[in-house]
Each structure stands twice: as C-alpha cells, then as structure tokens.
Motif scaffolding. Structure first.
Motif, mmCIF file in Angstrom:
data_model
loop_
_atom_site.group_PDB
_atom_site.id
_atom_site.type_symbol
_atom_site.label_atom_id
_atom_site.label_comp_id
_atom_site.label_asym_id
_atom_site.label_seq_id
_atom_site.Cartn_x
_atom_site.Cartn_y
_atom_site.Cartn_z
ATOM 1 N N ASN A 56 0.859 -1.177 0.000
ATOM 2 C CA ASN A 56 0.000 0.000 0.000
ATOM 3 C C ASN A 56 0.899 1.232 0.000
ATOM 4 O OD1 ASN A 56 -1.610 2.208 0.615
ATOM 5 N ND2 ASN A 56 -3.018 0.992 1.869
ATOM 6 N N GLU A 89 2.510 0.410 3.947
ATOM 7 C CA GLU A 89 2.384 -0.958 4.453
ATOM 8 C C GLU A 89 2.848 -1.967 3.393
ATOM 9 O OE1 GLU A 89 -1.017 -4.039 6.182
ATOM 10 O OE2 GLU A 89 -1.612 -2.375 4.882
ATOM 11 N N THR A 149 0.132 4.352 -0.097
ATOM 12 C CA THR A 149 -0.344 5.478 0.712
ATOM 13 C C THR A 149 0.188 5.366 2.135
ATOM 14 O OG1 THR A 149 -2.363 5.524 -0.592
ATOM 15 C CG2 THR A 149 -2.403 6.722 1.496
ATOM 16 N N THR A 150 0.072 4.179 2.697
ATOM 17 C CA THR A 150 0.456 4.003 4.098
ATOM 18 C C THR A 150 1.882 3.476 4.252
ATOM 19 O OG1 THR A 150 -0.340 1.726 4.076
ATOM 20 C CG2 THR A 150 -1.931 3.418 4.700
ATOM 21 N N GLY A 180 -2.942 2.227 -3.498
ATOM 22 C CA GLY A 180 -2.604 3.495 -2.864
ATOM 23 C C GLY A 180 -1.820 4.414 -3.786
#
Lengths: 139, 618
Positions: free
Chosen positions: B13, B18, B15-16, B114
C-alpha cells in the motif's frame, strides 16, 4: 583428449535456458542465478561464461583437502565428501566459475553433468557445443 | 502447497507504506490457476466499483502463473488493473525476465494499491522490501531509468519494470517497460503506475521454483521443444519474428493504411522483414526461457537516426507506426517505435492516435496544423516524432488532446471526428483491419479489454486457409464464427493463467501445455474440456467486472470506419452493416449463454461456479 563446452557467442540469444537447465539439474529447482554458468551482456551481444575445465586448474591447485580432481576425460570435479567448504577454490578461480553453496557449506562447479551437459542439451541455437580438445598436446 | 507456486502474494500500500506478504488462498488456485485467472478474480474483489483508474484505490497487479520461471518454454507474466483508457478490465502480458524474477523473489504476484506522496520505486530482494525515493530517475526514459536504478543499487543483475515520461504524465496509453525492453503495452497500465507515483519495481530473487516431478516435467519440456520445432509458424517467428506478417496482411488486404481507410500499402515490403533484415538486424534475441527468439537486435547504421539501437519492429508497431501513417522508411518507423519504448507509450495506441490526428488535420478538423514546425500529415515521420514527444509530456493543446487516446480526442473534436475514430470501447484497435474477415471482426467486438488482437482472432481460419472441424472457413460468412472465436477466447484465457506467450502457443500443443502443468504442479486441468471450462470461467468473470463498472454492451460493435467499403485488396468493397454486427453478436451471446442484451445468464454463471465463489480480502 578432454571434453569442454565451446561457446559460439554469436549464436547466443540470451534466453538463459542453459542456466535454467543447469539449475534444474543441479539443484532440483529453476533460477538462473543458481546456475554454474553465467551470461554476460557486452554491447549488442550476450556471452556465456563457463568453466573451462582448465588443464592448469587454480581451483585444484589451491584445494587443501584434495577434494578437486581430474577425471580421465579431463573434467575437473569436486568430490563433495572431501570438500571442507574452506572456499579457497572459489577465491582462486579467476573467471568466477567455482561457487559456494551456503546451504551445504561446500564448493560447487560445473562437472559437465558427468559428460552430458544439460546446458548444451537444452541450448536451442547451438551457442553451446560440447567438443573434444587436444589429443597430442601431452604427447 | 503444490509445486510451481511460491504460495505468496506481496501486497504493497503506497499510501500508508504498508508492505506484507499474503498467503495465496487454496480456493483461488483451484479455480483460477494463476496469471489472468488470479488477476480477474482479484480485480473483481479488490477494485472498488466505479473507482477512478487513476485514483489511489485502483489496484495494479503483476501476476505470474505456475509455469512462469520454470523451464517450460515461452512463458510470461501479466499486469492486471482497471484501464484508464477503457474504464474496464486490463490484462497486459509481457515477456523478458521480470515476470520470472517475481517467482524467484518468492512471490506468485505483486499487488500494489494506494498512492505515494512523492515519486518512489520499490526495491524487492526476496523478503526484503523497500519503498525508496525515485527523485533521481523521475523524468527519465524507461531504459535510462533502468540503467540509473541498477547503478544506484550497484547491481546490474536486478530486473526492473518501470514507466517513462508518458506514465508519469498520465498518458492514458502509457506502458510499463519490463526487463528488458519488453512492454506491458496496452491499455494504459503505465498511467496507473504513474498515478501511484511509482516509477519502477526493482527485483532480485535467489529462490528456485520447484516442479512436482522433475523427470516427467523435463519430458514435457522436451515435447514442448519438439512441438515448436515442428511448427512452420514458429519457424517463421524464429527467422523473422512477426515482421513477416506485414506482407501477409498486405496481401490479404487487412494491413491498415491511412488510419484504416484502406487495407493495402505500397510500401509494405520496406517496413517488413525484408526491409528490417537488410537495414537493421544483426542477431536474434530471446525472452528468458524461450527457444523461439522472435526478437532481432541491431542498430541504425546511417542517416538521421544513426546509432539508435534497434529491436525488431514487430508487426503491430510496423503497421501502426508505418503503413497506418503512410510511412515506408523503415529507419524512421524503427526510430518511432524506439521512441515509444523510451517515452513509455504503447506503440499500437500511439499509431492509432497519430493516424487519427493526421486524418483530422487532413480533413481540417484539427486546430493544430503543425507540431514543432512540422506539418501534421500522413507520411511525415518528423511530425510523428514531434507528436509522440508532445503526447508523452502532454505538451501544448495537441499533446494534451492526444494523450487521452482516440475516443476522448474525438469527443472533443466533435461528431465529424467520430466518423474516423478507430477504437473499440476506448482501446485503439490492432493492425488487423476487420473488413474482409468476419471472425476477426467478431473477436475485436467481443474482446474483454476492448479492441485487442490477442483474444481469439481466428487469423488462420479467416485468412490462412486453416480448417475448422475439418472444413474450410468462408472469410465473409456471418454465421459460424462465434463458435470459433469463443473456442479461442476460452483456450487462450486458460493458457493465460499459466502464463503462456501468444507466439509459443502457435506451436505448443494443448496436450503439451496440460502435461507441463500436470508435471509441474501435480494437479490436473482435466484435458481440453477443462481448459475450455477454465477459460469460460475467467471470460465470464471479466465480463461481469466490465458490466459492474458500467460497460454498455451496445459497445460490442465496430468503429464506424469499418462500415465504409474497403477501397482495395482482395476484399475490395467489403463493409460491415449494423445488421451484420447484430447477426454475429446474437450467435455469440447465445453460444456464450448470455442474454440477448449481452449479460451472462444465471445458468452459465452457475455452471462455471461463479455464482457462489469466495471473495479475497486484504
């Protein structure tokens, strides 16, 4: 007479089938990075680099435990049961054709698959050829 | 876990930040096998309905199959995402070595969602995964960035998939360039990557891929080699790649010229294998594990483009950037193809877009008569070059207009432009003009990702004299084609789970693929009927996804251009009518078990086990 693999680099397509076959036969799984030969890209060509089964084999000279020996047909082979995994042969080979197997803590090198090398067998273009050299050189 | 698989997806991900490995569910492997199958199911499950393909919630996946990375001849991998060009499913296949390396790094696929806050690239070395800043290579061409990342990581053996300026600038037909110079070309996967601020994925893997029964597998591999050797189609690919399809298509009258206005081109030989082998080729090159070597490496030796290292200009590029633009100078066509590769543009869509622009200029509809001082007109390679650059960098009104593809450009230019906007569902069509070949037309109309040549086009039956059920096929017949097209669509979709190369499939026989799969995984695909069932399951799931995302089945049709008579060639005068299209579609829908409105019926979904299949979550 000794058996070696001759490279016709001009016929090499870079497909790595030689490496995949080598890894499959030697490790039971495929990954070109695990092969006992490599391909070098040079400009527009691809050049296979293999063990030359040297007549003056550095790997054999430096081995402290007599684990590397020459067969009657000229192949330079590692006797796994004698190999202590010291790694001196890996350092000694000037074309980086002796490899260290960290799982088994021993050295590995091309033994021409006992005389019927998988890389040659699977090469689709004839870029790798098994040939016999010499004859009277030692006479 | 069966052999052939690595049993892990890598989920990222952006965006995060992760990063996590995920086990591949057993039921997913049972029902969808790999590659396209995994891709379609995960697309259906993970992409939120109506999501913006260029938004962070779209999912970009690199998927392998059980045979990817093994000695099985001619295997590839694919990119699967929701297309910014069509708004529907996109699966785009690539050769080279990047797909194999995914397996060697220990994964069956990489799933990316993301959006990073700044340009990044992924560096995956077995279990170690890093999201690294890509400031240094943002803006670089695909091959330039490939070099730069290898230098930064100090390892020339790394395998990279990345985008060029076109992907960064969200050109809707931007590609992903996969190690080395093999493209996941169609449908704009590069723009999805650009929208995620992801310049590249760099991979290094040291794990072996194991097979179930080595001796039996090697026997199957050797059978594959024999199949390839025995095939005259494969021999042609060994000798000349797909470039020899140029004179063939010209002879049968389906070679696009002048934005598909016509189906023959006087300069066909110059841009074919004749011209290419004489002026460019030096040696053959191959993707990892492929004995076919359809690629031909060389360089441009003299003239304006001197020094450009060239790969084969395969059929689609030669036709779309050559004959379709009335350019017969093979050095120019080679350079334009190279430029597309480096800028990160799909050369097929690029040829479609440029052909559209040249015709619009010709008809006085295009506001811009010139690009960088070059008159926009057919036969002008300098204008083509400048337009490609304008598109990739979204430079000026013209660059911006064309960067969104033919469909959107035509909508902006008005109804007169719709007459010659050659695309299907937003995807610019391949270089097989369907007039004079109804099976090809049906395959194009019904292809799951829009105007695509890789979804069961019965080239052999329509144009090559191949028999179907022991009988010759009438190239102009309106009935009887649905059965052939459906057979190939299913068959190829099934092989795309493994993941096969289209060219290898010209030679390798169904029984051999089945045996390769069986000996590799220790599992069975239940013969050729099993392949049909698997293919149908995937095809229907893809249709369900497209309908869910708002596909209008009324778009299962041909561009208006093909409703006008073909001016030359053996099928001179042939054209499609609205009635022809309906006749073919009715038969197709019926045989697919779909309702008359083109939606899969409940019965067929039940038959294929799609009515109560589990769902993947992350």
């Amino acid at each position: 007479m000794r058996t070696v693999i001759h490279c016709n680099f001009d016929l090499c397509t870079g497909c790595s089938i030689c490496q995949m076959a080598c890894a499959q036969i030697k490790t039971g799984g495929t990954n070109p990075r695990l092969a006992l030969l490599r391909l070098e890209k040079q400009g527009l060509i691809c050049r296979p680099v293999l063990c030359a089964q040297c007549r003056n084999a550095f790997c054999m000279q430096v081995c402290p435990s007599e684990a590397i020996c020459r067969e009657d047909d000229g192949r330079v082979v590692i006797r796994e049961e004698k190999c202590t995994g010291c790694g001196l042969c890996v350092e000694a080979c000037q074309v980086d054709m002796v490899f260290f197997d960290s799982d088994n803590k021993s050295a590995r090198k091309c033994d021409l698959c006992g005389g019927d090398p998988a890389c040659v067998k699977y090469c689709p273009t004839g870029a790798l050829e098994k040939i016999k050299l010499g004859g009277d050189a030692d006479a | 876990m069966p052999s052939g698989y690595m049993n892990k997806f890598l989920f990222v991900n952006l965006t995060t930040g992760e990063v996590k490995p995920m086990e591949v569910p057993e039921w997913l492997r049972d029902n969808f096998i790999g590659g396209k199958g995994f891709g379609m199911k995960l697309l259906y499950d993970l992409v939120p309905q109506y999501c913006d393909p260029l938004g962070p919630e779209n999912v970009l996946m690199f998927m392998t199959g059980p045979l990817t990375g093994t000695l099985a001849p001619s295997m590839r991998a694919c990119v699967v995402t929701k297309s910014p060009l069509t708004g529907t499913l996109l699966d785009s296949y690539f050769g080279g070595s990047f797909g194999h390396e995914i397996k060697y790094a220990g994964y069956d696929g990489i799933i990316i969602t993301g959006r990073a806050s700044e340009p990044v690239y992924l560096w995956i070395y077995n279990d170690s995964v890093e999201i690294r800043p890509a400031k240094g290579c943002w803006g670089m061409g695909t091959l330039e960035a490939n070099r730069a990342i290898k230098e930064e990581l100090r390892d020339p053996s790394i395998k990279i998939a990345g985008i060029g300026p076109a992907g960064e600038n969200l050109v809707r037909f931007a590609l992903i360039s996969c190690e080395y110079n093999r493209q996941a070309g169609r449908g704009g996967a590069g723009a999805v990557m650009g929208a995620k601020n992801l310049k590249a994925v760099a991979l290094k893997g040291t794990r072996p891929v194991y097979v179930h029964d080595q001796d039996a597998f090697l026997k199957a591999v050797e059978q594959g080699y024999r199949d390839l050797k025995a095939s005259p189609d494969i021999q042609a690919l060994v000798d000349t790649g797909t470039a020899s399809a140029v004179p063939f298509a010209n002879e049968v009258g389906v070679l696009p010229r002048r934005n598909y206005f016509d189906g023959t081109f006087a300069g066909a030989n110059s841009i074919s294998d004749f011209g290419q082998s004489k002026h460019l080729w030096l040696r053959s090159d191959a993707c990892l594990g492929c004995p076919v070597r359809c690629s031909k490496v060389g360089y441009i030796r003299t003239g304006r483009y001197k020094g450009t290292v060239s790969d084969i200009v395969e059929y689609e590029s030669a036709a779309m950037l050559g004959s379709n633009l009335e350019i017969d100078d093979i050095k120019a066509v080679t350079y334009l193809t190279h430029l597309c590769d480096e800028l990160g543009l799909d050369s097929m869509s690029a040829g479609g877009v440029l052909g559209f622009a040249m015709e619009a200029a010709d008809k006085g509809i295009l506001p811009q008569k010139e690009v960088a001082g070059q008159p926009v007109r057919f036969g002008n390679p300098l204008a083509a070059e400048k337009m490609l650059e304008a598109v990739a960098y979204r430079r000026g009104d013209l660059g911006n207009l064309l960067a969104d593809g033919v469909q959107r450009a035509a909508a902006k230019l008005g109804p007169a432009a719709e007459e010659f906007a050659v695309h299907i569902k937003g995807l610019e069509t391949p270089a097989w003009g369907p007039r004079g070949a109804t099976g090809i037309a049906l395959a194009l109309m019904t292809a799951d990702r829009g105007g695509c040549h890789q979804r069961g086009m019965p080239l052999g039956e329509d144009l090559g004299g191949a028999l179907w059920n022991g009988r010759p096929v009438d190239r102009l017949a309106l009935s009887g084609k649905a059965e052939i097209v459906i057979h190939y669509q299913n068959y190829l979709a099934a092989l795309d789970t493994l993941v096969k190369c289209d060219f290898g499939a010209f030679g390798i026989q169904p029984q051999t693929y089945l045996e390769l799969y069986r000996t590799c995984t220790g599992r069975d695909l239940d013969g050729e009927d099993g392949l049909q069932l698997l293919g149908a399951r995937i095809w229907n799931l893809g249709r369900q996804f497209n309908l869910r995302e708002g596909l209008d089945p009324g778009l299962d049709t041909l561009p208006k251009r093909f409703f006008a008579p073909l001016p030359s060639g053996p099928c001179k005068g042939h054209r499609f009518t609205a009635e022809d299209v309906q006749v073919m579609l009715r038969e197709y829908y019926l045989l697919r078990g779909w309702n008359a409105d083109g939606r899969p019926g409940q019965e067929v979904l039940q038959e294929l086990g799609l009515d109560n299949v589990k769902t993947t979550n992350i």
